[in-house]
Design a protein around this motif. Structure first.
Motif, mmCIF file in Angstrom:
data_model
loop_
_atom_site.group_PDB
_atom_site.id
_atom_site.type_symbol
_atom_site.label_atom_id
_atom_site.label_comp_id
_atom_site.label_asym_id
_atom_site.label_seq_id
_atom_site.Cartn_x
_atom_site.Cartn_y
_atom_site.Cartn_z
ATOM 1 N N GLU A 254 7.663 39.403 32.048
ATOM 2 C CA GLU A 254 7.951 40.529 31.152
ATOM 3 C C GLU A 254 6.718 40.964 30.365
ATOM 4 O O GLU A 254 6.541 42.145 30.073
ATOM 5 C CB GLU A 254 9.085 40.167 30.177
ATOM 6 C CG GLU A 254 10.451 40.060 30.822
ATOM 7 C CD GLU A 254 10.702 38.699 31.440
ATOM 8 O OE1 GLU A 254 9.793 37.838 31.372
ATOM 9 O OE2 GLU A 254 11.783 38.494 32.006
ATOM 10 N N LEU A 255 5.857 39.988 30.017
ATOM 11 C CA LEU A 255 4.642 40.311 29.276
ATOM 12 C C LEU A 255 3.463 40.578 30.202
ATOM 13 O O LEU A 255 2.397 40.980 29.762
ATOM 14 C CB LEU A 255 4.295 39.168 28.319
ATOM 15 C CG LEU A 255 5.303 38.910 27.191
ATOM 16 C CD1 LEU A 255 4.895 37.693 26.378
ATOM 17 C CD2 LEU A 255 5.443 40.137 26.289
ATOM 18 N N GLY A 256 3.665 40.333 31.492
ATOM 19 C CA GLY A 256 2.633 40.674 32.476
ATOM 20 C C GLY A 256 1.439 39.750 32.501
ATOM 21 O O GLY A 256 0.335 40.177 32.828
ATOM 22 N N TYR A 257 1.630 38.469 32.146
ATOM 23 C CA TYR A 257 0.468 37.583 32.211
ATOM 24 C C TYR A 257 0.809 36.243 32.835
ATOM 25 O O TYR A 257 1.949 35.781 32.824
ATOM 26 C CB TYR A 257 -0.158 37.396 30.828
ATOM 27 C CG TYR A 257 0.425 36.309 29.947
ATOM 28 C CD1 TYR A 257 0.095 34.969 30.143
ATOM 29 C CD2 TYR A 257 1.278 36.623 28.890
ATOM 30 C CE1 TYR A 257 0.599 33.975 29.316
ATOM 31 C CE2 TYR A 257 1.787 35.641 28.062
ATOM 32 C CZ TYR A 257 1.450 34.313 28.278
ATOM 33 O OH TYR A 257 1.950 33.335 27.466
ATOM 34 N N HIS B 188 -5.130 38.156 28.072
ATOM 35 C CA HIS B 188 -5.108 38.348 29.527
ATOM 36 C C HIS B 188 -5.462 39.785 29.884
ATOM 37 O O HIS B 188 -6.226 40.042 30.820
ATOM 38 C CB HIS B 188 -3.721 37.984 30.058
ATOM 39 C CG HIS B 188 -3.594 38.011 31.552
ATOM 40 N ND1 HIS B 188 -3.389 39.178 32.261
ATOM 41 C CD2 HIS B 188 -3.650 37.011 32.478
ATOM 42 C CE1 HIS B 188 -3.313 38.897 33.547
ATOM 43 N NE2 HIS B 188 -3.465 37.591 33.709
ATOM 44 N N ARG B 189 -4.922 40.729 29.114
ATOM 45 C CA ARG B 189 -5.197 42.147 29.389
ATOM 46 C C ARG B 189 -6.674 42.484 29.216
ATOM 47 O O ARG B 189 -7.238 43.295 29.963
ATOM 48 C CB ARG B 189 -4.352 43.028 28.458
ATOM 49 C CG ARG B 189 -4.437 44.530 28.751
ATOM 50 C CD ARG B 189 -3.700 45.335 27.697
ATOM 51 N NE ARG B 189 -4.355 45.307 26.414
ATOM 52 C CZ ARG B 189 -5.378 46.092 26.074
ATOM 53 N NH1 ARG B 189 -5.873 46.966 26.954
ATOM 54 N NH2 ARG B 189 -5.907 46.019 24.872
ATOM 55 N N LEU B 190 -7.311 41.835 28.249
ATOM 56 C CA LEU B 190 -8.697 42.153 27.935
ATOM 57 C C LEU B 190 -9.695 41.465 28.858
ATOM 58 O O LEU B 190 -10.837 41.921 28.982
ATOM 59 C CB LEU B 190 -8.998 41.764 26.486
ATOM 60 C CG LEU B 190 -8.254 42.576 25.410
ATOM 61 C CD1 LEU B 190 -8.496 41.982 24.036
ATOM 62 C CD2 LEU B 190 -8.677 44.036 25.443
ATOM 63 N N LEU B 191 -9.275 40.380 29.501
ATOM 64 C CA LEU B 191 -10.191 39.678 30.397
ATOM 65 C C LEU B 191 -10.430 40.478 31.674
ATOM 66 O O LEU B 191 -9.520 41.108 32.211
ATOM 67 C CB LEU B 191 -9.626 38.306 30.766
ATOM 68 C CG LEU B 191 -9.717 37.235 29.673
ATOM 69 C CD1 LEU B 191 -8.855 36.037 30.029
ATOM 70 C CD2 LEU B 191 -11.163 36.804 29.462
ATOM 71 N N ARG B 192 -11.666 40.457 32.154
ATOM 72 C CA ARG B 192 -12.014 41.174 33.370
ATOM 73 C C ARG B 192 -11.447 40.454 34.580
ATOM 74 O O ARG B 192 -11.581 39.235 34.705
ATOM 75 C CB ARG B 192 -13.540 41.261 33.480
ATOM 76 C CG ARG B 192 -14.053 42.097 34.633
ATOM 77 C CD ARG B 192 -15.523 42.383 34.432
ATOM 78 N NE ARG B 192 -16.308 41.171 34.341
ATOM 79 C CZ ARG B 192 -16.919 40.589 35.377
ATOM 80 N NH1 ARG B 192 -16.846 41.128 36.570
ATOM 81 N NH2 ARG B 192 -17.626 39.495 35.215
ATOM 82 N N ALA C 182 -8.505 28.205 30.550
ATOM 83 C CA ALA C 182 -7.548 28.772 31.501
ATOM 84 C C ALA C 182 -8.168 29.930 32.278
ATOM 85 O O ALA C 182 -8.949 30.708 31.735
ATOM 86 C CB ALA C 182 -6.301 29.252 30.758
ATOM 87 N N ARG C 183 -7.795 29.991 33.546
ATOM 88 C CA ARG C 183 -8.250 31.081 34.416
ATOM 89 C C ARG C 183 -7.133 32.105 34.556
ATOM 90 O O ARG C 183 -6.008 31.754 34.897
ATOM 91 C CB ARG C 183 -8.613 30.531 35.795
ATOM 92 C CG ARG C 183 -9.052 31.578 36.808
ATOM 93 C CD ARG C 183 -9.555 30.924 38.092
ATOM 94 N NE ARG C 183 -8.479 30.282 38.838
ATOM 95 C CZ ARG C 183 -7.777 30.879 39.805
ATOM 96 N NH1 ARG C 183 -8.044 32.129 40.124
ATOM 97 N NH2 ARG C 183 -6.836 30.221 40.457
ATOM 98 N N PRO C 184 -7.417 33.387 34.270
ATOM 99 C CA PRO C 184 -6.366 34.394 34.390
ATOM 100 C C PRO C 184 -5.991 34.651 35.845
ATOM 101 O O PRO C 184 -6.856 34.728 36.718
ATOM 102 C CB PRO C 184 -6.989 35.643 33.756
ATOM 103 C CG PRO C 184 -8.466 35.452 33.925
ATOM 104 C CD PRO C 184 -8.698 33.970 33.820
#
Length: 240
Positions: free
Chosen positions: A97-100, A21-25, A120-122
């Motif tokens: 807590e994990l931010g996603y 999730h963090r790496l996806l734009r 899945a769509r972030p």
């Protein structure tokens, strides 16, 4: 991601999804795709899959390499992996807590249910919450409902402590396609968005957020309705 997350320790899989999730734009077209094995649990195909993975695959591996043990690991790792519905739920979250958080947009079952693809769509609820704040939207409350007097009961979020640093935020409003709570979030004493969960229209159920604060303090719940603006609930002290 193909046939990899199955080999991650069960307790770390959510962290792997969080990193994806963090790496996806942050863009409408961004997608996460995971292909992974699944063991059909019931029926004839379940029995055939267990025989194939538990006996035929190790035999083929032994004939080709002289080592059957490496191929026996495959069957065990598939058997221990969550069922497709449970794994889809892990991908979707939310995990404040994990931010996603993701919205599952598609699932494809292949090879008689032995292989599944998850699309899945972030979602970026914290960014959405900050956008609400930056846009200067009016914030309504029980005492100041603005033009929406009488709608407070379904829109004002309720924060209920659950343990020393944990809190559950609920909003009585439903999540229909045309009219729904689109976002629930918590702000800390400094005014920062500490946690947020988005709710796509038509998801059904109730709007709810569970959060464990990193430190003691005062946290204030907010809820955004797609038709009736942003609503503020009573602050709650955690870790007091």
């Amino acid at each position: 991601m193909s046939f990899g997350i199955r080999n991650v320790e069960a307790g770390d899989r959510a962290r792997v999804v969080a990193e994806a999730h963090r790496l996806l734009r942050p863009a409408p077209t961004s997608r996460l795709a995971i292909m992974e094995f699944a063991e059909p649990r019931t029926g004839v195909m379940g029995a055939l899959a267990r025989v194939f993975l538990g006996h035929i695959v190790p035999l083929i591996g032994w004939l080709g390499s002289g080592d059957a043990s490496a191929y026996q690991h495959l069957q065990k790792s598939i058997s221990d992996f969550p069922a497709p519905d449970d794994f889809a739920a892990l991908i979707a979250g939310p995990h404040p807590e994990l931010g996603y958080q993701f919205e599952i947009t598609g699932r494809v079952s292949m090879v008689f249910g032995v292989v599944h693809v998850y699309l899945a769509r972030p979602l970026y609820p914290r960014i959405m919450a900050q956008d609400f704040e930056n846009d200067g939207n009016p914030v309504f409350s029980t005492s100041s409902p603005g033009p929406y007097a009488g709608k407070e009961g379904k829109h004002v979020p309720i924060a209920t402590p659950e343990g020393d640093l944990s809190v559950r935020v609920t909003v009585p409003h439903g999540i229909a396609a045309e009219h729904h709570i689109s976002l629930v979030y918590l702000k800390d004493e400094a005014g920062n968005v500490a946690a947020a969960t988005a709710f796509p229209g038509g998801a059904g159920g109730a709007a709810e957020l569970t959060f464990t604060a990193p430190a003691a303090g005062l946290y204030t719940p907010y809820a955004a309705c797609n038709l009736h603006g942003v609503w503020k609930g009573e602050s709650v002290a955690l870790g007091a």
